[in-house]
Design an enzyme around this catalytic site. Structure first.
Site, short mmCIF file in Angstrom:
data_model
loop_
_atom_site.label_atom_id
_atom_site.label_comp_id
_atom_site.label_asym_id
_atom_site.label_seq_id
_atom_site.Cartn_x
_atom_site.Cartn_y
_atom_site.Cartn_z
N GLN A 52 6.61 2.12 -10.45
CA GLN A 52 5.55 2.38 -11.43
C GLN A 52 4.18 1.94 -10.90
O GLN A 52 3.30 1.57 -11.66
CB GLN A 52 5.87 1.68 -12.75
N SER A 53 3.99 2.02 -9.61
CA SER A 53 2.73 1.59 -8.99
C SER A 53 1.55 2.44 -9.46
O SER A 53 1.55 3.67 -9.31
CB SER A 53 2.84 1.67 -7.47
N ASN A 54 0.53 1.78 -10.00
CA ASN A 54 -0.71 2.47 -10.36
C ASN A 54 -1.42 2.99 -9.11
O ASN A 54 -1.98 4.08 -9.11
CB ASN A 54 -1.64 1.54 -11.12
#
Length: 333
Positions: A77-79
């Protein structure tokens, strides 16, 4: 824009300047200093976020080196990976993401957006810090590709420059609004944003103090040295005559709670109050914690009422929906 940045390659993929807004109703509710918000959740590309400021310069460097693809590590879920995928799509190069964990049955949140933006996902299992990137790069080169490797969080000297320029942007806004800014508060994690803002404050001659809120670290130590290293490398790259030491960076580790990404009452209250009084969303992992820290510091009388404090909103709103059950259950009690 300051002349230090004139010869640094850059791609223009953002909606700048992002707004600088006063949180008038929240400030009045807290009966404390004036709170301002730098809305980097509104940078525009790929649902916005601060990391795209770094990516303007990282992709500028990649294109200047005739690279045709980028590789970047991160979690599912890396921005930053989501913004990298969007940025690569915007300039027409391929994005390869080295994500920890295994492929889920369904893509949600940032991972869904990674796929929509055309990223190629490499699942790296237990390898969480980009250990598989050399192998991925070698395979791409064997295919005739010219990959450019972006570090975790986009935090190297090139990425740092993106936030040094951001302070020049905000200096103009402060001048136009006749604001003397006393503090900048930000969620501090991989270091590039914090180091860049600190360099930018010095380049612009501001007396503003920069305070990082620990997001994934709970005690002082090597991190301040990492910040100094990043700031020094960026200063050398742009020809700015200042060198930094670890003592030049202020970190507050008192709000780590139960750990990175663990939502507690601090984050819930901050998200609730900011939404209720300003109609603005904060994510629970980064900005919810930083705002929660700021609210507690105000309630603890660590600032004077006539001071002006800016919180740098770094984006990541998708996490509100991914973590909805953890937030709603408490908010509606």
């Amino acid at each position: 824009m300051n002349s230090y940045f004139d010869n640094i390659p850059r791609v223009n993929i953002l909606n700048l300047p992002t707004p600088l807004v006063k949180l008038k109703r929240l400030s009045e509710h807290l009966e404390g200093p004036n709170i301002y918000l730098k809305r980097d959740d509104l940078t525009g590309l790929g649902l916005g976020g601060n990391k795209t400021r770094k990516l303007e310069f990282l992709l500028g460097e990649a294109l200047s080196q005739n690279c045709d693809s980028i590789i970047m590590p991160g979690d599912i879920q890396s921005n930053c990976c989501r913004q990298a995928a969007a940025a690569a799509a915007a300039v027409g190069i391929q994005c390869h993401l080295a994500l920890s964990g295994t492929k889920p049955e369904y893509a949600e949140g940032n991972l869904l957006l990674d796929y929509i933006f055309g990223a190629v996902i490499h699942w790296c299992g237990e390898y969480t810090n980009g250990e598989k990137i050399p192998e991925i790069a070698e395979k791409l080169r064997a295919q005739g590709k010219r990959p450019y490797i972006i570090p975790y969080g986009g935090s190297n000297c090139t990425g740092v420059i993106g936030f040094a320029t951001a302070v020049c942007e905000i200096k103009d806004q402060l001048t136009n609004q006749n604001i003397n800014l006393d503090y900048i508060i930000l969620p501090s994690s991989s270091g590039g944003t914090h180091a860049g803002i600190s360099v930018g404050v010095d380049i612009c001659g501001l007396s503003t103090k920069v305070i990082g809120i620990g997001i994934d670290k709970s005690v002082p130590g090597d991190y301040e040295y990492e910040l100094a290293k990043l700031a020094n490398e960026a200063s050398i790259k742009i020809g700015f005559d200042k060198q930094y030491d670890s003592k030049d960076f202020i970190m507050n580790y008192n709000y780590f709670g139960n750990g990175y990404g663990k939502i507690g009452n601090l984050e819930r209250e901050a998200i609730n109050l900011t939404g209720k009084y300003e109609g603005i969303l904060l994510d629970p992992v980064y900005n919810g914690r930083a705002m929660g820290a700021l609210i507690h510091m105000i309630q603890d009388n660590q600032f004077m009422k006539n001071e002006n404090i800016l919180l740098w909103h770094t984006g990541g709103i998708q996490a509100v929906f991914m973590r909805a059950r953890e937030l709603v259950e408490k908010i509606t009690d």
